[in-house]
Design a protein around this motif. Structure first.
Motif, short mmCIF file in Angstrom:
data_model
loop_
_atom_site.label_atom_id
_atom_site.label_comp_id
_atom_site.label_asym_id
_atom_site.label_seq_id
_atom_site.Cartn_x
_atom_site.Cartn_y
_atom_site.Cartn_z
N GLU A 139 0.85 -1.19 0.00
CA GLU A 139 0.00 0.00 0.00
C GLU A 139 0.88 1.23 0.00
O GLU A 139 2.00 1.21 0.49
CB GLU A 139 -0.90 0.00 1.24
CG GLU A 139 -1.97 1.07 1.23
CD GLU A 139 -3.05 0.82 2.27
OE1 GLU A 139 -4.15 0.39 1.89
OE2 GLU A 139 -2.78 1.06 3.47
N ASP A 145 -3.17 14.40 0.42
CA ASP A 145 -3.45 14.11 -0.98
C ASP A 145 -3.96 15.39 -1.64
O ASP A 145 -4.83 16.07 -1.09
CB ASP A 145 -4.52 13.01 -1.09
CG ASP A 145 -4.82 12.62 -2.54
OD1 ASP A 145 -4.00 12.92 -3.43
OD2 ASP A 145 -5.88 12.02 -2.76
N SER A 152 -2.89 10.72 -7.08
CA SER A 152 -3.50 9.59 -6.38
C SER A 152 -4.24 8.68 -7.37
O SER A 152 -4.17 7.46 -7.25
CB SER A 152 -4.41 10.06 -5.25
OG SER A 152 -5.35 11.01 -5.70
N GLN A 153 -4.91 9.27 -8.35
CA GLN A 153 -5.60 8.45 -9.34
C GLN A 153 -4.59 7.69 -10.20
O GLN A 153 -4.79 6.51 -10.51
CB GLN A 153 -6.51 9.30 -10.23
CG GLN A 153 -7.38 8.47 -11.15
CD GLN A 153 -8.28 7.52 -10.37
OE1 GLN A 153 -9.00 7.93 -9.46
NE2 GLN A 153 -8.24 6.24 -10.70
N ARG A 156 -3.40 4.73 -8.17
CA ARG A 156 -4.44 3.69 -8.10
C ARG A 156 -4.57 2.96 -9.44
O ARG A 156 -4.73 1.75 -9.48
CB ARG A 156 -5.78 4.30 -7.69
CG ARG A 156 -5.85 4.66 -6.22
CD ARG A 156 -7.23 5.18 -5.82
NE ARG A 156 -7.24 5.58 -4.44
CZ ARG A 156 -7.13 6.85 -4.03
NH1 ARG A 156 -7.02 7.84 -4.89
NH2 ARG A 156 -7.12 7.13 -2.73
N ASP A 157 -4.50 3.73 -10.53
CA ASP A 157 -4.58 3.13 -11.87
C ASP A 157 -3.41 2.17 -12.12
O ASP A 157 -3.54 1.22 -12.90
CB ASP A 157 -4.59 4.21 -12.96
CG ASP A 157 -5.89 5.00 -12.99
OD1 ASP A 157 -6.88 4.58 -12.34
OD2 ASP A 157 -5.92 6.07 -13.65
N PRO A 161 -2.85 0.36 -3.96
CA PRO A 161 -3.86 0.84 -3.01
C PRO A 161 -3.28 2.02 -2.23
O PRO A 161 -2.10 2.02 -1.89
CB PRO A 161 -4.10 -0.36 -2.10
CG PRO A 161 -3.51 -1.53 -2.79
CD PRO A 161 -2.42 -1.00 -3.68
N LEU A 162 -4.12 3.00 -1.93
CA LEU A 162 -3.66 4.20 -1.22
C LEU A 162 -4.47 4.46 0.03
O LEU A 162 -5.67 4.20 0.08
CB LEU A 162 -3.79 5.44 -2.11
CG LEU A 162 -2.82 5.59 -3.26
CD1 LEU A 162 -3.14 6.87 -4.03
CD2 LEU A 162 -1.40 5.61 -2.78
#
Length: 171
Positions: A139, A145, A152-153, A156-157, A161-162
């Protein structure tokens, strides 16, 4: 009066510095979180409480209270031993970070912590460095953020996991 959540409490102690390092930038300065012993304890406890569960517990984490090790990822030229490096793009150029070659071993589960996620470049570079050495990043975690910058996107992409404590969306 309703008590503040941990996130609200921490947010109150993050200083916004307008127009730094460039005009139009709202810099989120976390040093006040680190300077006040009570606030610093709340910050560390927020991470400790999340990661003390065995299911989320990594092999190396920034929290001595979890009885885990700490592995620094630093800017190029700041580590004294043999390193691996990763270069990434910034809004205004590029940067390189390094990790000691013996910092983790194949199969280690690692929690990657940074102070702030803006474009995600630093955390993505850290993830790549750890994976080069055979570790698994379980993680990514950050205090702040800045989601409007897309980092952050992006993370995640990329399958990371964040967990973040304070969100400055739309600011």
């Amino acid at each position: 009066m309703q008590p503040l959540s941990v996130n609200q409490y921490l947010r109150q102690h993050i200083r916004t510095v307008p127009d730094w390092p460039a005009p139009g930038v709202q810099f989120r300065d976390i040093t006040p979180l680190l300077q006040d012993p009570k606030v610093f304890r709340v910050l560390i406890d927020a991470f400790v409480h999340r990661y003390m569960d065995k299911a989320l517990r990594p092999d190396a984490v920034v929290a001595y209270e979890l009885n885990m090790g700490f592995v620094p990822i630093r800017k190029k030229g700041k580590l004294p031993f043999t390193t691996v490096e990763e270069t990434y793009e910034l809004e205004y150029g590029s940067a390189t970070v390094e990790l000691h070659t013996d910092a983790v071993k194949a199969g280690d589960r690692v929690l990657l912590i940074d102070d702030l996620i803006a474009t995600g470049g630093t955390m993505m570079a850290g993830k790549k460095l750890l994976e080069k050495l055979g570790a698994t990043v379980t993680e990514g975690a950050a205090i702040v953020d800045l989601p409007e910058l897309g980092g952050s996107q992006r993370l995640r992409d990329a399958g990371l996991p964040l967990y973040t404590l304070v969100d400055f969306a739309g600011h």
